[in-house]
Design a protein around this motif. Structure first.
Motif, PDB file in Angstrom:
ATOM      1  N   MET A   1       1.121  -0.991   0.065  1.00  0.00           N
ATOM      2  CA  MET A   1      -0.035   0.148   0.023  1.00  0.00           C
ATOM      3  C   MET A   1       1.170   1.071  -0.157  1.00  0.00           C
ATOM      4  O   MET A   1       2.076   1.611   0.888  1.00  0.00           O
ATOM      5  CB  MET A   1      -0.851   0.137   1.575  1.00  0.00           C
ATOM      6  CG  MET A   1      -1.345   0.880   1.924  1.00  0.00           C
ATOM      7  SD  MET A   1      -2.860   1.869   0.072  1.00  0.00           S
ATOM      8  CE  MET A   1      -4.014   0.743   1.051  1.00  0.00           C
ATOM      9  N   LYS A   2       0.200   2.052  -1.184  1.00  0.00           N
ATOM     10  CA  LYS A   2       1.320   3.542  -1.159  1.00  0.00           C
ATOM     11  C   LYS A   2       0.630   5.223  -0.853  1.00  0.00           C
ATOM     12  O   LYS A   2      -0.699   4.705  -1.036  1.00  0.00           O
ATOM     13  CB  LYS A   2       1.650   3.757  -2.410  1.00  0.00           C
ATOM     14  CG  LYS A   2       2.458   5.836  -1.935  1.00  0.00           C
ATOM     15  CD  LYS A   2       3.228   5.338  -4.124  1.00  0.00           C
ATOM     16  CE  LYS A   2       3.866   6.962  -3.425  1.00  0.00           C
ATOM     17  NZ  LYS A   2       3.865   7.174  -5.188  1.00  0.00           N
ATOM     18  N   TYR A   3       0.570   5.338   0.719  1.00  0.00           N
ATOM     19  CA  TYR A   3      -0.062   6.267   0.890  1.00  0.00           C
ATOM     20  C   TYR A   3       0.170   8.205   0.655  1.00  0.00           C
ATOM     21  O   TYR A   3       1.508   8.471   0.246  1.00  0.00           O
ATOM     22  CB  TYR A   3      -0.249   6.645   2.339  1.00  0.00           C
ATOM     23  CG  TYR A   3      -1.087   5.778   2.771  1.00  0.00           C
ATOM     24  CD1 TYR A   3      -2.564   5.469   3.420  1.00  0.00           C
ATOM     25  CD2 TYR A   3      -0.173   4.378   3.505  1.00  0.00           C
ATOM     26  CE1 TYR A   3      -3.253   4.539   3.601  1.00  0.00           C
ATOM     27  CE2 TYR A   3      -1.353   3.348   4.267  1.00  0.00           C
ATOM     28  CZ  TYR A   3      -2.040   3.684   4.626  1.00  0.00           C
ATOM     29  OH  TYR A   3      -2.922   2.483   4.655  1.00  0.00           O
ATOM     30  N   ILE A  31       4.626  -0.455   3.457  1.00  0.00           N
ATOM     31  CA  ILE A  31       3.801   0.689   3.213  1.00  0.00           C
ATOM     32  C   ILE A  31       4.514   1.320   2.469  1.00  0.00           C
ATOM     33  O   ILE A  31       5.993   1.810   3.019  1.00  0.00           O
ATOM     34  CB  ILE A  31       3.494   0.929   4.730  1.00  0.00           C
ATOM     35  CG1 ILE A  31       2.366   0.336   5.498  1.00  0.00           C
ATOM     36  CG2 ILE A  31       2.856   2.378   4.836  1.00  0.00           C
ATOM     37  CD1 ILE A  31       1.524   0.246   4.350  1.00  0.00           C
ATOM     38  N   ALA A 121      -8.672  -0.245   2.652  1.00  0.00           N
ATOM     39  CA  ALA A 121      -6.808  -1.288   3.137  1.00  0.00           C
ATOM     40  C   ALA A 121      -6.417  -2.330   1.846  1.00  0.00           C
ATOM     41  O   ALA A 121      -5.384  -2.594   1.528  1.00  0.00           O
ATOM     42  CB  ALA A 121      -6.917  -2.113   4.534  1.00  0.00           C
ATOM     43  N   GLU A 123      -6.842  -1.396  -1.507  1.00  0.00           N
ATOM     44  CA  GLU A 123      -6.384  -0.903  -2.279  1.00  0.00           C
ATOM     45  C   GLU A 123      -5.082  -0.797  -2.439  1.00  0.00           C
ATOM     46  O   GLU A 123      -4.050  -0.883  -1.637  1.00  0.00           O
ATOM     47  CB  GLU A 123      -6.947   1.149  -2.447  1.00  0.00           C
ATOM     48  CG  GLU A 123      -8.689   1.256  -2.636  1.00  0.00           C
ATOM     49  CD  GLU A 123      -9.023   1.114  -4.358  1.00  0.00           C
ATOM     50  OE1 GLU A 123      -7.988   1.071  -5.048  1.00  0.00           O
ATOM     51  OE2 GLU A 123     -10.016   0.798  -4.345  1.00  0.00           O
ATOM     52  N   ASP A 124      -4.456  -0.179  -3.470  1.00  0.00           N
ATOM     53  CA  ASP A 124      -3.044  -0.435  -3.436  1.00  0.00           C
ATOM     54  C   ASP A 124      -2.081   1.188  -3.552  1.00  0.00           C
ATOM     55  O   ASP A 124      -0.889   0.888  -2.974  1.00  0.00           O
ATOM     56  CB  ASP A 124      -2.686  -1.264  -5.323  1.00  0.00           C
ATOM     57  CG  ASP A 124      -2.516  -1.864  -5.986  1.00  0.00           C
ATOM     58  OD1 ASP A 124      -3.130  -2.568  -4.991  1.00  0.00           O
ATOM     59  OD2 ASP A 124      -3.374  -2.274  -7.130  1.00  0.00           O
ATOM     60  N   GLU A 125      -2.907   1.975  -3.966  1.00  0.00           N
ATOM     61  CA  GLU A 125      -2.746   3.404  -3.122  1.00  0.00           C
ATOM     62  C   GLU A 125      -3.900   4.434  -3.354  1.00  0.00           C
ATOM     63  O   GLU A 125      -4.727   4.469  -3.756  1.00  0.00           O
ATOM     64  CB  GLU A 125      -2.039   3.533  -4.129  1.00  0.00           C
ATOM     65  CG  GLU A 125      -1.114   5.595  -4.626  1.00  0.00           C
ATOM     66  CD  GLU A 125      -1.074   5.847  -5.411  1.00  0.00           C
ATOM     67  OE1 GLU A 125       0.005   7.379  -5.184  1.00  0.00           O
ATOM     68  OE2 GLU A 125      -0.443   5.456  -6.394  1.00  0.00           O
ATOM     69  N   THR A 170      -6.117   1.257   8.699  1.00  0.00           N
ATOM     70  CA  THR A 170      -6.272   0.598   7.537  1.00  0.00           C
ATOM     71  C   THR A 170      -4.755   0.693   7.068  1.00  0.00           C
ATOM     72  O   THR A 170      -4.960  -0.932   6.824  1.00  0.00           O
ATOM     73  CB  THR A 170      -6.688   1.452   6.036  1.00  0.00           C
ATOM     74  OG1 THR A 170      -5.606   2.824   5.770  1.00  0.00           O
ATOM     75  CG2 THR A 170      -8.013   2.210   6.129  1.00  0.00           C
ATOM     76  N   TYR A 171      -3.667   0.838   7.572  1.00  0.00           N
ATOM     77  CA  TYR A 171      -2.356   0.223   7.309  1.00  0.00           C
ATOM     78  C   TYR A 171      -2.314  -1.601   8.100  1.00  0.00           C
ATOM     79  O   TYR A 171      -2.232  -1.950   7.629  1.00  0.00           O
ATOM     80  CB  TYR A 171      -1.582   1.090   7.071  1.00  0.00           C
ATOM     81  CG  TYR A 171      -0.947   1.511   9.137  1.00  0.00           C
ATOM     82  CD1 TYR A 171       0.219   0.709   9.000  1.00  0.00           C
ATOM     83  CD2 TYR A 171      -1.002   2.194  10.591  1.00  0.00           C
ATOM     84  CE1 TYR A 171       0.389   0.621  10.838  1.00  0.00           C
ATOM     85  CE2 TYR A 171      -1.262   2.193  10.962  1.00  0.00           C
ATOM     86  CZ  TYR A 171       0.198   1.241  11.528  1.00  0.00           C
ATOM     87  OH  TYR A 171       0.799   1.468  12.777  1.00  0.00           O
ATOM     88  N   ILE A 174      -3.344  -4.158   6.306  1.00  0.00           N
ATOM     89  CA  ILE A 174      -2.445  -4.904   5.413  1.00  0.00           C
ATOM     90  C   ILE A 174      -1.976  -5.541   5.648  1.00  0.00           C
ATOM     91  O   ILE A 174      -1.120  -5.764   6.887  1.00  0.00           O
ATOM     92  CB  ILE A 174      -1.899  -3.410   5.014  1.00  0.00           C
ATOM     93  CG1 ILE A 174      -2.588  -2.872   4.404  1.00  0.00           C
ATOM     94  CG2 ILE A 174      -0.579  -3.991   3.568  1.00  0.00           C
ATOM     95  CD1 ILE A 174      -2.345  -1.557   3.760  1.00  0.00           C
TER      96      ILE A 174
END
Length: 276
Positions: A1-3, A31, A121, A123-125, A170-171, A174
């Motif tokens: 995941m990227k924020y 992350i 959570a 999602e990829d980004e 969310t993170y 993951i």
């Protein structure tokens, strides 16, 4: 995941990503994050990012131009442009993988909860847009924003705080961030709140840890914890019990305990009424 977080105050966001479990998840590569200072995309010498709203009213509104440029630097695509591309392209699934989901944290958005946290959570980004002052120009919302999300029915001065709540919720869902076992027994994991927990010493301030937790009998401990979860949820969040029963998400054992505890409450209330 990227924020990717768009903000006027990146230092608030950076501190969060550089501490505790989040820092470890970043170090392991689970992350990724990027904070973008919206002010860097203002073109005037003062880096102005707000102005008075048309039609009058209190406060200032964030300008669309710096936000739009910041969003595009983050890889955001205008919704209409994505639709047009999808019409011309024979691979709409490919388009969906490329387009980042843009979220604007707003008190007028849909209410954030654990179900939505699980959805995000996956999602990829995520591109998170943090508002300030009276909010942002509606044209940015119409052009770029996929979801307006509120973390509760109250007003904050900082969209960054709301963004960090969403990120924190969310993170941790993951894979590879925290153990699956910890997630399974948390509040809201199955429609119930979490059971009370105890650690050393066995006696604190004359209060002793419940005997069942010292027994080593795993099945009795499991039953005790389930009962305590139901008791707490009935007392604090009865709406969750009602929702779970309607959705049919409780086990037969849980439904039986709910019925028994509800009967106990009714009998207790009846005894009180008789004494009065």
């Amino acid at each position: 995941m990227k924020y990717t977080v768009l903000t006027l105050f990146p230092e608030i966001v950076d501190t969060f990503f550089n501490t505790s479990i989040m820092a470890k998840a970043i170090k392991r590569g689970v992350i990724q994050y990027r904070s973008i200072n919206i002010r860097d995309y203002a073109t005037d010498k003062h880096h102005k990012c707000d102005d008075a709203p048309y039609g009058g009213g209190a406060g200032m509104l964030m300008l669309p131009e710096p936000i739009g440029r910041a969003l595009e630097s983050a890889g955001a695509v205008k919704k209409q442009a994505a639709i047009n591309f999808g019409t011309a392209c024979s691979e709409p699934a490919h388009l969906q993988q490329k387009r980042r989901r843009v979220i604007y944290l707003s008190p007028s958005g849909r209410l954030f909860n654990q179900d939505l946290a699980r959805e995000l959570a996956a999602e990829d980004e995520l591109i998170l847009l943090c508002g300030r002052y009276e909010g942002i120009d509606q044209r940015i919302i119409d052009s770029y924003v996929d979801d307006e999300i509120s973390i509760g029915d109250y007003i904050l001065s900082s969209g960054e705080v709301s963004a960090l709540v969403l990120i924190d919720a969310t993170y941790r869902l993951i894979d590879g961030v925290i153990s699956a076992e910890s997630l399974e027994e948390e509040s809201f994991s199955d429609g119930l709140l979490e059971y009370p927990q105890y650690t050393r010493p066995e006696i604190y301030d004359t209060v002793r840890v419940p005997e069942v937790l010292l027994s080593g009998h795993h099945e009795q401990i499991r039953q005790w914890r389930l009962k305590k979860r139901i008791e707490k949820t009935l007392n604090v969040r009865p709406d969750l019990i009602e929702k779970g029963l309607k959705a049919g998400c409780f086990s037969a054992e849980t439904r039986k305990l709910i019925a028994e505890l509800q009967d106990q409450v009714l009998h207790s209330q009846g005894d009180t009424d008789e004494r009065n």
